[in-house]
Write a protein that holds these residues in place. Structure first.
Motif, short mmCIF file in Angstrom:
data_model
loop_
_atom_site.label_atom_id
_atom_site.label_comp_id
_atom_site.label_asym_id
_atom_site.label_seq_id
_atom_site.Cartn_x
_atom_site.Cartn_y
_atom_site.Cartn_z
N CYS A 18 8.50 25.05 10.22
CA CYS A 18 7.30 23.99 10.25
C CYS A 18 6.20 24.90 9.66
O CYS A 18 5.41 24.50 8.79
N ASN A 25 2.09 23.30 1.57
CA ASN A 25 1.35 22.24 1.40
C ASN A 25 -0.15 22.49 1.43
O ASN A 25 -0.78 21.62 1.71
N GLU A 70 18.43 17.14 4.26
CA GLU A 70 17.21 18.05 4.39
C GLU A 70 17.52 19.56 4.72
O GLU A 70 17.11 20.70 3.98
N ALA A 354 10.78 20.51 10.76
CA ALA A 354 10.37 19.84 9.57
C ALA A 354 9.33 18.72 9.67
O ALA A 354 8.69 18.32 9.19
N SER A 358 5.85 17.54 8.62
CA SER A 358 5.39 16.15 7.93
C SER A 358 4.58 15.42 8.55
O SER A 358 3.57 15.00 7.84
N LYS A 359 4.32 15.28 9.86
CA LYS A 359 3.39 14.36 10.37
C LYS A 359 2.08 14.90 10.47
O LYS A 359 1.17 14.17 10.15
N THR A 361 0.99 17.20 8.17
CA THR A 361 0.68 17.49 6.78
C THR A 361 -0.04 15.86 6.40
O THR A 361 -1.13 15.88 5.70
N GLU A 362 0.62 14.89 6.88
CA GLU A 362 0.18 13.37 6.52
C GLU A 362 -1.14 13.00 7.01
O GLU A 362 -2.17 12.66 6.29
#
Length: 367
Positions: A18, A25, A70, A354, A358-359, A361-362
């Motif tokens: 993570c 990012n 992934e 991961a 992703s959550k 980062t969004e």
């Protein structure tokens, strides 16, 4: 434009993956762990014999498999960096009733991967990646959401201010679990009164405890036909593997790791309690696991080194967030991830870490 800052709690494979993804990012990540180094259940243990020989053991997860695309992508990247290699041995099974081995391998068996030169090599590398600052030996005392500022405040066990963050990811289920109190005598750092749904899911995650016994022998245990095997019809042992047979390991001595059955571990914990086991308890466990290993009748010599370790809650018995792959509070930018969310293995932990990255980062991209 100011850089978003995120605190990641726990440096096991879920937290390390993570943190690495967030760092890539453009997020500024501070990773906290009370341990001396990264790895969690993928830790590598360093021991020294009475004669001064240095020994290393993968005493938690001995290997991992990958079927998710992934995860396979990450594994192939780690392979190219020399962090991972395939462990090309045949696994078997030993039955205590018949005293016989069976070959359990089938054509097309999923590849087994190990970290190189230790299982913790992957986490070590991910915790050093650009954008990630790792602080080991740091216990978290309190996590507090500052409503007016829309930030998280992270404080150490000694009350020290460790910083303010736009988001928090906890990769350790105990950070907000009632079990934290039963082990430490303190309330968990994360109070989930603001998120009763998350709190309920973390309330009683069943776990399987395990004792691991690390053994070193002066010579090869030539009577054992497999370098890794499960054990049937034993009340004490569940399986055994030759740690020194892995790629890029020192072979000066032959090192084995034995894992107890959950029933055996539960019986010891019922007597000794959840607190850190005493030396006396660990010595007794060492003797009992070794004696069961020798009871196989496989001409197992006396080891030059033996030491037991307890994994109190390392193996979750259920998955609580298969759909979402992590627990998530969008409003407060809080994610809780780990193998207990997806599947109780290394691959499940990677998938969950991961997903949490992703959550977050969004949502951070919208700030």
């Amino acid at each position: 434009m100011s850089t978003n800052k995120v605190a990641v709690l726990g440096s096991g494979i879920s937290g390390a993956v993570c943190a690495s993804i967030l760092g890539r990012n453009g997020v500024s990540v501070t990773l906290f762990d009370s341990a001396r180094g990264p790895g969690g259940r993928m830790s590598q243990r360093r021991e020294v014999t009475e004669g001064g020989e240095e020994l290393f053991f993968d005493h938690g997860a001995p290997f991992f498999t990958a079927t998710n695309n992934e995860v396979l992508g990450l594994v192939h990247e780690w392979e190219s960096r020399g962090l991972v290699a395939e462990w090309k041995i045949k696994f078997g099974s030993f039955d205590f009733i018949s005293s016989k081995f069976m070959d359990i391998e089938q054509e097309g068996t999923t590849k087994r991967y190990v970290g190189v030169p230790g299982m913790n090599s992957i986490c070590k590398a991910l915790c050093r990646e650009p954008g990630v600052e790792s602080k080991f030996g740091t216990s978290i005392g309190k996590l507090e959401w500052l409503e007016g500022k829309n930030l998280w405040s992270v404080m150490g066990l000694d009350g020290q201010n460790l910083g303010r963050f736009n988001g928090v990811i906890a990769s350790d289920k105990n950070i907000a679990s009632p079990r934290f109190t039963s082990v430490t005598g303190r309330p968990p750092p994360l109070d989930l009164n603001f998120a009763p749904e998350l709190a309920n899911k973390l309330q009683d995650i069943p776990v399987h405890p395990c004792f691991a016994l690390m053994l070193a022998f002066p010579g090869t245990l030539s009577s054992i036909p497999f370098k890794g095997f499960s054990i049937k019809n034993s009340n004490i042992l569940s399986w055994a593997y030759c740690d020194s047979s892995k790629p890029n390991r020192d072979t000066t001595s032959e090192r084995w790791v034995l894992h107890s059955t959950k029933e055996y571990a539960e019986s010891v914990i019922a007597q000794a309690g959840l607190k850190k086991p005493s030396d006396e308890t660990l010595t007794r466990v060492s003797e009992e696991l070794l004696q069961e290993f020798q009871r196989t009748g496989l001409n197992i010599s006396q080891p030059i080194f033996k030491k037991a370790h307890r994994w109190g809650s390392a193996f979750p018995a259920t998955s609580i967030a298969r759909g979402e792959k992590c627990l998530w509070d969008r409003k407060k930018r809080l994610a809780i991830c780990g193998d207990f969310c997806v599947s109780p293995n290394v691959e499940g932990a990677i998938i969950s870490g991961a997903a949490a990255a992703s959550k977050l980062t969004e949502i951070l991209s919208c700030l």
